[in-house]
Scaffold this motif. Structure first.
Motif, PDB file in Angstrom:
ATOM      1  N   MET A   1      31.430  48.641  28.219  1.00  0.00           N
ATOM      2  CA  MET A   1      31.965  49.197  29.114  1.00  0.00           C
ATOM      3  C   MET A   1      31.321  48.893  31.186  1.00  0.00           C
ATOM      4  SD  MET A   1      34.955  51.250  30.759  1.00  0.00           S
ATOM      5  CE  MET A   1      36.005  52.339  29.025  1.00  0.00           C
ATOM      6  N   TYR A   4      31.352  45.984  31.976  1.00  0.00           N
ATOM      7  CA  TYR A   4      32.626  45.892  32.856  1.00  0.00           C
ATOM      8  C   TYR A   4      33.126  46.739  34.211  1.00  0.00           C
ATOM      9  CZ  TYR A   4      37.870  45.908  33.867  1.00  0.00           C
ATOM     10  OH  TYR A   4      38.907  46.187  34.258  1.00  0.00           O
ATOM     11  N   ARG A   7      30.668  44.264  36.432  1.00  0.00           N
ATOM     12  CA  ARG A   7      31.255  43.233  36.853  1.00  0.00           C
ATOM     13  C   ARG A   7      32.306  43.344  37.794  1.00  0.00           C
ATOM     14  NH1 ARG A   7      31.055  42.035  31.590  1.00  0.00           N
ATOM     15  NH2 ARG A   7      33.412  42.643  31.260  1.00  0.00           N
ATOM     16  N   ARG A   8      33.456  44.736  37.618  1.00  0.00           N
ATOM     17  CA  ARG A   8      34.463  45.085  38.574  1.00  0.00           C
ATOM     18  C   ARG A   8      33.503  45.203  40.392  1.00  0.00           C
ATOM     19  NH1 ARG A   8      39.587  46.060  37.117  1.00  0.00           N
ATOM     20  NH2 ARG A   8      39.730  46.145  39.797  1.00  0.00           N
ATOM     21  N   ASP A 302      41.412  50.793  35.772  1.00  0.00           N
ATOM     22  CA  ASP A 302      41.218  50.205  34.565  1.00  0.00           C
ATOM     23  C   ASP A 302      40.915  50.997  33.600  1.00  0.00           C
ATOM     24  OD1 ASP A 302      42.602  48.056  35.441  1.00  0.00           O
ATOM     25  OD2 ASP A 302      40.708  47.567  36.401  1.00  0.00           O
ATOM     26  N   TYR A 314      36.458  47.440  27.055  1.00  0.00           N
ATOM     27  CA  TYR A 314      36.174  46.112  27.680  1.00  0.00           C
ATOM     28  C   TYR A 314      35.219  46.139  26.875  1.00  0.00           C
ATOM     29  CZ  TYR A 314      39.985  48.229  30.855  1.00  0.00           C
ATOM     30  OH  TYR A 314      41.350  48.403  31.474  1.00  0.00           O
ATOM     31  N   ARG A 315      35.460  44.357  27.386  1.00  0.00           N
ATOM     32  CA  ARG A 315      34.204  43.494  26.322  1.00  0.00           C
ATOM     33  C   ARG A 315      32.937  42.570  27.766  1.00  0.00           C
ATOM     34  NH1 ARG A 315      32.936  45.520  21.896  1.00  0.00           N
ATOM     35  NH2 ARG A 315      35.229  46.302  20.343  1.00  0.00           N
TER      36      ARG A 315
END
Length: 315
Positions: A1, A4, A7-8, A302, A314-315
């Motif tokens: 998580m 993720y 990245r977001r 999300d 989420y990976r």
């Protein structure tokens, strides 16, 4: 998580930069704002000096690079032309008022829309379902400014129940000190957003009620209340969370119109004034704020997936 989310966040920064780039390109196509700021009697020398002081005599990509450096390294959004005040201080003063207005309206709209959507799903195709559907379609089809004018006409002018103008004040505390004057602006936003959320909630709840796990829960003899609120509601809320995250730009757009209509002293009114007066630094600062809130809203949506549905990872 964690990976993720990182990245977001990186994607969010890229999106915000892209929004600013588009704004700079559009800004370069507009007339020189020096005349609008200095007035019709400004001399060519004054206009040239204004353009040099604000880098307006340079290509847009140079202006864009300087703006990014100021925002990222110096945390400076520039100075508003008209008010001669830093854009950051204007946003810090007025953004909380707009966030309270939009946030309260959004919360109320969701609180009303979710149970009504569940009721329509359980009682679908009945008279009550059709009546609520008709009202939702009517509200959904009305433009924000027209609905606000109707509220002012009937509730303020005809019946004198609420003030036609939003509360006035510089600080958030002054705005909240007159809650009666907040009723019509909040009601305008609630009615606009409720219609879409309730329709979406109805469709999502109907789909969830047709799933096998609902039939299994009922076959076990669980009370209908437990079936609806423990099993169905959590799954039906997942698409609604997505809708709320994606509709943040539309919510702020409706808030901008509502602020202008009810003379609410928030960031929306500042944005309208910035566009009218060609105050580019202020318009860019508010655009950046909305872009950041939009990408953060989608990120929160999300993350809530994993909270509402343990199967999502989420990976």
């Amino acid at each position: 998580m964690t990976g993720y989310i990182i990245r977001r966040l990186v994607q969010s920064v890229i999106v915000a930069i892209g929004v600013l780039l588009i704004m700079f390109i559009l800004q370069s196509l507009l007339p020189d704002p020096a005349r609008a700021i200095l007035g019709v009697k400004a001399t060519p020398v004054q206009i040239a000096a204004f353009n040099r002081a604000n880098d307006l005599n340079k290509p847009f990509y140079v202006q864009f690079a300087h703006y990014l450096v100021d925002v990222v390294w110096h945390h400076n959004l520039g100075t508003a032309y008209q008010l001669n005040e830093s854009v950051g201080s204007i946003i810090a003063r007025d953004a909380p008022k707009s966030l309270v207005l939009v946030g309260v309206a959004l919360a109320i709209a969701v609180i009303i829309a979710v149970p009504i959507g569940v009721y329509q799903a359980v009682r679908r195709n009945t008279v009550g379902d059709q009546a609520v559907t008709a009202v939702s379609f009517l509200l959904y089809s009305l433009p924000t400014f027209f609905l606000g004018q109707l509220l002012i006409l009937f509730l303020a002018e005809d019946f004198h129940l609420f003030p036609a103008e939003a509360p006035q004040g510089v600080t958030l505390g002054q705005i909240l000190s007159d809650p009666i004057a907040l009723v019509l602006p909040i009601a305008n936003l609630v009615l606009v957003n409720y219609a879409g959320y309730s329709r979406f909630m109805r469709s999502s709840a109907i789909e969830a009620l047709a799933q096998d796990f609902i039939r299994t829960a009922r076959a076990k003899g669980l009370p209908e209340r437990v079936v609806l609120f423990r099993h169905m509601l959590r799954n039906a809320l997942i698409p609604v969370v997505t809708l709320i995250g994606l509709s943040i730009p539309a919510i702020f757009t409706a808030g901008l119109i509502t602020e202008a209509l009810f003379n609410f002293p928030g960031i929306g009114s500042d944005y309208v004034q910035a566009l009218v007066s060609q105050d580019y630094p202020l318009a860019l600062g508010i655009t950046l704020l909305v872009a950041v809130l939009t990408v953060l809203g989608n990120l929160v949506a999300d993350i809530l997936y994993a909270v509402l549905d343990p199967r999502v990872r989420y990976r």
